[in-house]
Design an enzyme around this catalytic site. Structure first.
Site, PDB file in Angstrom:
ATOM      1  N   LYS A  35      -1.008  -1.701  -4.688  1.00 46.02           N
ATOM      2  CA  LYS A  35      -1.876  -0.510  -4.692  1.00 46.02           C
ATOM      3  C   LYS A  35      -0.971   0.684  -4.959  1.00 46.02           C
ATOM      4  CE  LYS A  35      -5.364  -0.621  -1.435  1.00 46.02           C
ATOM      5  NZ  LYS A  35      -5.937  -0.279  -0.097  1.00 46.02           N
TER       6      LYS A  35
ATOM      7  N   ASP B 225      -8.042  -8.505   5.593  1.00 44.26           N
ATOM      8  CA  ASP B 225      -9.130  -8.421   6.568  1.00 44.26           C
ATOM      9  C   ASP B 225      -9.677  -7.011   6.716  1.00 44.26           C
ATOM     10  OD1 ASP B 225      -6.708  -7.421   7.947  1.00 44.26           O
ATOM     11  OD2 ASP B 225      -8.032  -7.319   9.697  1.00 44.26           O
TER      12      ASP B 225
ATOM     13  N   ASP C 192       0.868  -1.181   0.000  1.00 40.06           N
ATOM     14  CA  ASP C 192       0.000   0.000   0.000  1.00 40.06           C
ATOM     15  C   ASP C 192       0.909   1.237   0.000  1.00 40.06           C
ATOM     16  OD1 ASP C 192      -2.302   1.531   0.305  1.00 40.06           O
ATOM     17  OD2 ASP C 192      -2.413   1.265   2.450  1.00 40.06           O
TER      18      ASP C 192
HETATM   19  P1  IMP Z   1       1.800  -0.336   3.891  1.00 41.41           P
HETATM   20  O1  IMP Z   1       2.877  -0.208   4.912  1.00 41.41           O
HETATM   21  O2  IMP Z   1       0.926   0.892   3.838  1.00 41.41           O
HETATM   22  O3  IMP Z   1       2.297  -0.718   2.518  1.00 41.41           O
HETATM   23  O4  IMP Z   1       0.839  -1.428   4.477  1.00 41.41           O
HETATM   24  C1  IMP Z   1       0.685  -2.666   3.958  1.00 41.41           C
HETATM   25  C2  IMP Z   1      -0.191  -3.482   4.855  1.00 41.41           C
HETATM   26  O5  IMP Z   1      -1.429  -2.805   5.157  1.00 41.41           O
HETATM   27  C3  IMP Z   1      -0.592  -4.751   4.113  1.00 41.41           C
HETATM   28  O6  IMP Z   1       0.352  -5.772   4.314  1.00 41.41           O
HETATM   29  C4  IMP Z   1      -1.954  -5.050   4.700  1.00 41.41           C
HETATM   30  O7  IMP Z   1      -1.795  -5.804   5.886  1.00 41.41           O
HETATM   31  C5  IMP Z   1      -2.528  -3.681   5.039  1.00 41.41           C
HETATM   32  N1  IMP Z   1      -3.426  -3.208   3.950  1.00 41.41           N
HETATM   33  C6  IMP Z   1      -3.141  -2.296   3.012  1.00 41.41           C
HETATM   34  N2  IMP Z   1      -4.178  -2.097   2.172  1.00 41.41           N
HETATM   35  C7  IMP Z   1      -5.160  -2.936   2.596  1.00 41.41           C
HETATM   36  C8  IMP Z   1      -6.496  -3.214   2.106  1.00 41.41           C
HETATM   37  O8  IMP Z   1      -7.000  -2.656   1.105  1.00 41.41           O
HETATM   38  N3  IMP Z   1      -7.191  -4.142   2.808  1.00 41.41           N
HETATM   39  C9  IMP Z   1      -6.684  -4.777   3.898  1.00 41.41           C
HETATM   40  N4  IMP Z   1      -5.438  -4.561   4.369  1.00 41.41           N
HETATM   41  C10 IMP Z   1      -4.681  -3.643   3.733  1.00 41.41           C
END
Ligand code: IMP
Ligand code: MG
Length: 191
Positions: free
Chosen positions: A129, A157, A101
């Site tokens: 994403k 989740d 994300d």
């Molecule tokens: P980042 O550090 O923002 O890249 O976070 C990634 C983590 O956030 C992922 O491994 C997921 O556990 C959670 N996450 C990010 N987007 C989503 C989503 O759309 N649905 C559910 N969990 C998400």
């Protein structure tokens, strides 16, 4: 069925794509024994299907991390709750993630793993994403690019629910889901 969510990637699309990723990884790592490191809990469904699509000897280990609050608050600070118990020096490490994300979690994790001097370090994420990225980062292996929407199912989740939905759903009405976290229970029914 429900207007709160719709299918973004159905189970058959997911199955086909995960098998393709497995074959690609198997081709790239011929003659090596990769170490898959999966981040609990979201990556576990993906790992289970992915590793069965790789016809090479593969080791698997788990890590668990938690971010301090949301992306803005945490500034990418991450706490390791569970660590791997093997020496990664000289190994070929593949981090298996459900979704990238903002990239903050992965950036931290890759820094920690790089310090352990693996021979190679790559990321395999089922979902990318990319529109939400804060730190530049593109996984070497990515299943699907996905829109900037909240997704559940196939490991992902909402408040610990819906990891066992076989399809990947896109939440259409986040307010409705927050009001009634069980709104997507009908999606749990088998096809
Ligand atoms: P980042 O550090 O923002 O890249 O976070 C990634 C983590 O956030 C992922 O491994 C997921 O556990 C959670 N996450 C990010 N987007 C989503 C989503 O759309 N649905 C559910 N969990 C998400
Ligand atoms: Mg995750």
């Amino acid at each position: 069925m429900s207007e709160v969510a719709s299918v973004l990637f159905g189970r058959e699309d997911v199955r086909r794509r995960v098998e393709e990723l497995g074959r690609t990884i198997a081709g790239d790592y011929v003659g090596r024994e990769p170490v898959f490191i999966t981040v609990l809990k979201g990556g576990t469904m993906f790992l289970a299907d992915l590793m069965r699509a790789v016809d090479l000897p593969v080791e698997t280990h788990f890590m668990a991390v938690s971010r301090y609050g949301d992306a803005a608050e945490s500034m990418g600070r991450v706490q390791i709750l569970l660590d791997v118990d093997v020496d990664l020096a000289g190994r070929h490490v593949v981090v298996v993630e459900d979704i990238v994300d903002t990239g903050l979690t992965l950036k931290y994790l890759l820094g920690v793993l790089r310090a352990r001097e693996p021979s190679s370090l790559e990321v395999c994420a089922l979902l990318d994403k990319s529109a939400r990225r804060i730190v530049p980062m593109s996984p070497r292996y990515a299943g699907f690019d996905c829109p900037d929407r909240f997704l559940v199912g196939y490991g992902l989740d909402f408040r610990e629910r819906y990891r066992n939905v076989p399809d990947i759903l896109q939440v259409e009405d986040m307010d409705a889901l927050k009001l009634d976290p069980d709104a997507l229970v009908p999606w749990l029914a088998p096809a």
